[in-house]
Design a protein around this motif. Structure first.
Motif, PDB file in Angstrom:
ATOM      1  N   PRO A 154       0.812  -1.224   0.000  1.00  0.00           N
ATOM      2  CA  PRO A 154       0.000   0.000   0.000  1.00  0.00           C
ATOM      3  C   PRO A 154       0.846   1.275   0.000  1.00  0.00           C
ATOM      4  N   ALA A 155       1.986   1.253   0.677  1.00  0.00           N
ATOM      5  CA  ALA A 155       2.869   2.418   0.691  1.00  0.00           C
ATOM      6  C   ALA A 155       3.437   2.680  -0.702  1.00  0.00           C
ATOM      7  N   ILE A 156       3.764   1.596  -1.414  1.00  0.00           N
ATOM      8  CA  ILE A 156       4.248   1.751  -2.785  1.00  0.00           C
ATOM      9  C   ILE A 156       3.125   2.254  -3.682  1.00  0.00           C
ATOM     10  N   GLY A 157       1.942   1.701  -3.509  1.00  0.00           N
ATOM     11  CA  GLY A 157       0.788   2.142  -4.302  1.00  0.00           C
ATOM     12  C   GLY A 157       0.446   3.597  -4.093  1.00  0.00           C
ATOM     13  N   ALA A 158       0.700   4.091  -2.887  1.00  0.00           N
ATOM     14  CA  ALA A 158       0.435   5.506  -2.576  1.00  0.00           C
ATOM     15  C   ALA A 158       1.553   6.424  -3.059  1.00  0.00           C
ATOM     16  N   GLY A 159       2.611   5.859  -3.630  1.00  0.00           N
ATOM     17  CA  GLY A 159       3.727   6.662  -4.114  1.00  0.00           C
ATOM     18  C   GLY A 159       4.667   7.135  -3.026  1.00  0.00           C
ATOM     19  N   LYS A 160       4.552   6.574  -1.822  1.00  0.00           N
ATOM     20  CA  LYS A 160       5.394   6.988  -0.703  1.00  0.00           C
ATOM     21  C   LYS A 160       6.705   6.202  -0.642  1.00  0.00           C
ATOM     22  N   VAL A 161       6.723   5.052  -1.266  1.00  0.00           N
ATOM     23  CA  VAL A 161       7.944   4.244  -1.375  1.00  0.00           C
ATOM     24  C   VAL A 161       8.132   3.913  -2.849  1.00  0.00           C
ATOM     25  N   LYS A 162       9.268   4.305  -3.393  1.00  0.00           N
ATOM     26  CA  LYS A 162       9.510   4.136  -4.823  1.00  0.00           C
ATOM     27  C   LYS A 162      10.764   3.295  -5.067  1.00  0.00           C
ATOM     28  N   PRO A 163      10.818   2.593  -6.197  1.00  0.00           N
ATOM     29  CA  PRO A 163      12.042   1.858  -6.514  1.00  0.00           C
ATOM     30  C   PRO A 163      13.194   2.823  -6.766  1.00  0.00           C
ATOM     31  N   VAL A 164      14.356   2.471  -6.284  1.00  0.00           N
ATOM     32  CA  VAL A 164      15.564   3.271  -6.525  1.00  0.00           C
ATOM     33  C   VAL A 164      16.532   2.368  -7.286  1.00  0.00           C
ATOM     34  N   VAL A 165      16.597   2.552  -8.593  1.00  0.00           N
ATOM     35  CA  VAL A 165      17.426   1.711  -9.456  1.00  0.00           C
ATOM     36  C   VAL A 165      18.565   2.556 -10.010  1.00  0.00           C
ATOM     37  N   TYR A 166      19.775   2.120  -9.748  1.00  0.00           N
ATOM     38  CA  TYR A 166      20.963   2.867 -10.171  1.00  0.00           C
ATOM     39  C   TYR A 166      21.318   2.593 -11.630  1.00  0.00           C
ATOM     40  N   GLN A 167      21.265   1.310 -12.034  1.00  0.00           N
ATOM     41  CA  GLN A 167      21.685   0.964 -13.386  1.00  0.00           C
ATOM     42  C   GLN A 167      21.124  -0.397 -13.778  1.00  0.00           C
ATOM     43  N   TYR A 168      20.838  -0.542 -15.076  1.00  0.00           N
ATOM     44  CA  TYR A 168      20.378  -1.806 -15.641  1.00  0.00           C
ATOM     45  C   TYR A 168      21.501  -2.390 -16.503  1.00  0.00           C
ATOM     46  N   PHE A 169      21.695  -3.704 -16.411  1.00  0.00           N
ATOM     47  CA  PHE A 169      22.682  -4.396 -17.238  1.00  0.00           C
ATOM     48  C   PHE A 169      22.025  -5.585 -17.916  1.00  0.00           C
ATOM     49  N   PRO A 170      22.434  -5.924 -19.146  1.00  0.00           N
ATOM     50  CA  PRO A 170      22.011  -7.202 -19.726  1.00  0.00           C
ATOM     51  C   PRO A 170      22.593  -8.352 -18.905  1.00  0.00           C
ATOM     52  N   LEU A 171      21.936  -9.489 -18.935  1.00  0.00           N
ATOM     53  CA  LEU A 171      22.405 -10.645 -18.179  1.00  0.00           C
ATOM     54  C   LEU A 171      23.838 -11.017 -18.557  1.00  0.00           C
ATOM     55  N   ALA A 172      24.187 -10.837 -19.831  1.00  0.00           N
ATOM     56  CA  ALA A 172      25.533 -11.182 -20.299  1.00  0.00           C
ATOM     57  C   ALA A 172      26.609 -10.280 -19.695  1.00  0.00           C
ATOM     58  N   GLU A 173      26.201  -9.150 -19.100  1.00  0.00           N
ATOM     59  CA  GLU A 173      27.160  -8.218 -18.506  1.00  0.00           C
ATOM     60  C   GLU A 173      27.134  -8.265 -16.986  1.00  0.00           C
ATOM     61  N   ALA A 174      26.879  -9.448 -16.445  1.00  0.00           N
ATOM     62  CA  ALA A 174      26.848  -9.615 -14.989  1.00  0.00           C
ATOM     63  C   ALA A 174      28.178  -9.223 -14.358  1.00  0.00           C
ATOM     64  N   ALA A 175      29.286  -9.498 -15.027  1.00  0.00           N
ATOM     65  CA  ALA A 175      30.597  -9.139 -14.476  1.00  0.00           C
ATOM     66  C   ALA A 175      30.722  -7.630 -14.304  1.00  0.00           C
ATOM     67  N   ALA A 176      30.269  -6.879 -15.296  1.00  0.00           N
ATOM     68  CA  ALA A 176      30.320  -5.414 -15.205  1.00  0.00           C
ATOM     69  C   ALA A 176      29.432  -4.913 -14.071  1.00  0.00           C
ATOM     70  N   ALA A 177      28.267  -5.547 -13.902  1.00  0.00           N
ATOM     71  CA  ALA A 177      27.368  -5.168 -12.813  1.00  0.00           C
ATOM     72  C   ALA A 177      28.022  -5.422 -11.458  1.00  0.00           C
ATOM     73  N   HIS A 178      28.735  -6.538 -11.311  1.00  0.00           N
ATOM     74  CA  HIS A 178      29.433  -6.841 -10.061  1.00  0.00           C
ATOM     75  C   HIS A 178      30.541  -5.824  -9.787  1.00  0.00           C
ATOM     76  N   ARG A 179      31.209  -5.383 -10.839  1.00  0.00           N
ATOM     77  CA  ARG A 179      32.260  -4.377 -10.630  1.00  0.00           C
ATOM     78  C   ARG A 179      31.675  -3.075 -10.105  1.00  0.00           C
ATOM     79  N   VAL A 180      30.511  -2.692 -10.618  1.00  0.00           N
ATOM     80  CA  VAL A 180      29.852  -1.485 -10.116  1.00  0.00           C
ATOM     81  C   VAL A 180      29.482  -1.664  -8.650  1.00  0.00           C
ATOM     82  N   MET A 181      28.913  -2.813  -8.301  1.00  0.00           N
ATOM     83  CA  MET A 181      28.534  -3.041  -6.904  1.00  0.00           C
ATOM     84  C   MET A 181      29.749  -2.977  -5.986  1.00  0.00           C
ATOM     85  N   GLU A 182      30.841  -3.597  -6.401  1.00  0.00           N
ATOM     86  CA  GLU A 182      32.025  -3.627  -5.547  1.00  0.00           C
ATOM     87  C   GLU A 182      32.743  -2.287  -5.487  1.00  0.00           C
ATOM     88  N   SER A 183      32.439  -1.396  -6.406  1.00  0.00           N
ATOM     89  CA  SER A 183      32.997  -0.032  -6.336  1.00  0.00           C
ATOM     90  C   SER A 183      32.311   0.790  -5.255  1.00  0.00           C
TER      91      SER A 183
END
Length: 325
Positions: free
Chosen positions: A285-314
């Motif tokens: 309900p909090a998400i539906g009310a717009g009070k809690v929103k997704p916070v997404v930093y970056q999207y990667f293709p599945l084939a670029e999982a290594a690059a995504a891990h490097r971002v996380m570890e940075s």
């Protein structure tokens, strides 16, 4: 199907996209075609061989996902083929398909895209079960979350604020502090340049906060205890700062403090199902009310999982990092 496989423990480059067998669902499970899966810090530990996988587990990473149901087990009655869902997983999100117990499914939150919904299951279940179900944070109380710009932190700030708490958050850069402020944190503290204990005491007239959510562990334990108000509750969800610490127990006795810990990964199936029900009832309900929103930093293709891990570890990211098959 294709899945990201750990070819050998090591650096991000050991993550390789390969053809593997599709999962076979059990009677109480559904098969999801994955739209997105989110990275979690434990994924990097598993990749390095520093986190033991339970016997029989698939080596594929991924503790949460969103997607569309492709098949259902014969005992599943609450879901049907074609339903859009997000899910808390035991493993296997870094793949095109994953088998999931039906009790660990959630509908896509109102107003959230199918892909972005993958950012919610792990953080929502972790924060709701620790901060609210166990530590009983309530309106009018004060709450401190360490790592306020992380996936857990960005969610915890929003949810605690929605529940009527005064929110403190620590982070390690001005950009991250600003992000915490934008999400609703009342007080932000740069842990690299400030003593968070002193700042908490200053902002609470010497009392301390009522609830703390911490992922650091040993190196913060005494300071967290020193930051708690009478009847304060500290909940540990990780030990990135070490597992062994020496503390002064006198303060626990004189101020009636509670120190607890849990990892969502090791909860029983029954407990996970209960948490899922509570999240849908109280968080969606909090998400539906717009009070809690997704916070997404970056999207990667599945084939670029290594690059995504490097971002996380940075540790430069704010919020969640998503992989999209």
């Amino acid at each position: 199907m294709k899945a990201v496989v750990i070819t050998t423990p090591g650096d991000p480059e050991v993550l390789q996209l390969q053809e593997v067998q599709e999962p076979v669902i059990k009677d109480h499970e559904v098969l999801i075609r994955v739209a997105a899966t989110a990275l979690n810090r434990v994924d990097t530990l598993k990749r390095k061989g520093m986190y033991e996988l339970p016997s029989g587990d698939t080596p594929y990473l991924g503790l949460e996902c969103s997607g569309i149901i492709e098949a259902i087990g014969k005992n599943v009655t609450d879901w049907k083929i074609g339903d859009q869902v997000c899910a808390l997983l035991y493993h296997g999100g870094y793949a095109e398909k994953v088998a999931v117990p039906a009790a660990q499914l959630l509908p896509i939150p109102p107003g959230v895209s199918l892909k972005d919904a993958a950012s919610f299951p792990e953080v929502a279940c972790t924060v709701w079960s620790t901060v609210f179900m166990t530590s009983k944070l309530s309106a009018g109380e004060t709450f401190l979350v360490h790592g306020g710009s992380s996936g857990i932190g960005t969610f915890a700030i929003q949810m605690a604020k929605y529940q009527g708490a005064r929110v403190f958050a620590t982070a390690g850069s001005e950009e991250k502090l600003a992000a915490c402020k934008d999400l609703g944190a009342d007080i932000v503290i740069n842990y690299k340049t400030e003593d968070f204990v002193a700042r908490v005491k200053e902002e609470t007239a010497g009392k301390g906060v009522d609830v703390i959510l911490d992922h650091v562990g040993a190196s913060y334990l005494q300071r967290n205890i020193d930051s708690l108000n009478v009847d304060g509750r500290l909940f540990l969800i990780s030990i990135m700062g070490g597992a062994n610490a020496e503390v002064n127990l006198n303060s626990l006795l004189t101020r009636r403090l509670t120190v607890q810990g849990a990892r969502l990964r090791f909860r029983s199936p029954e407990m996970k199902a209960e948490i899922i029900r509570e999240v849908e009832k109280n968080v969606w309900p909090a998400i539906g009310a717009g009070k809690v929103k997704p916070v997404v930093y970056q999207y990667f293709p599945l084939a670029e999982a290594a690059a995504a891990h490097r971002v996380m570890e940075s540790s430069k990211h704010i919020g969640k990092i998503l992989l999209c098959p």
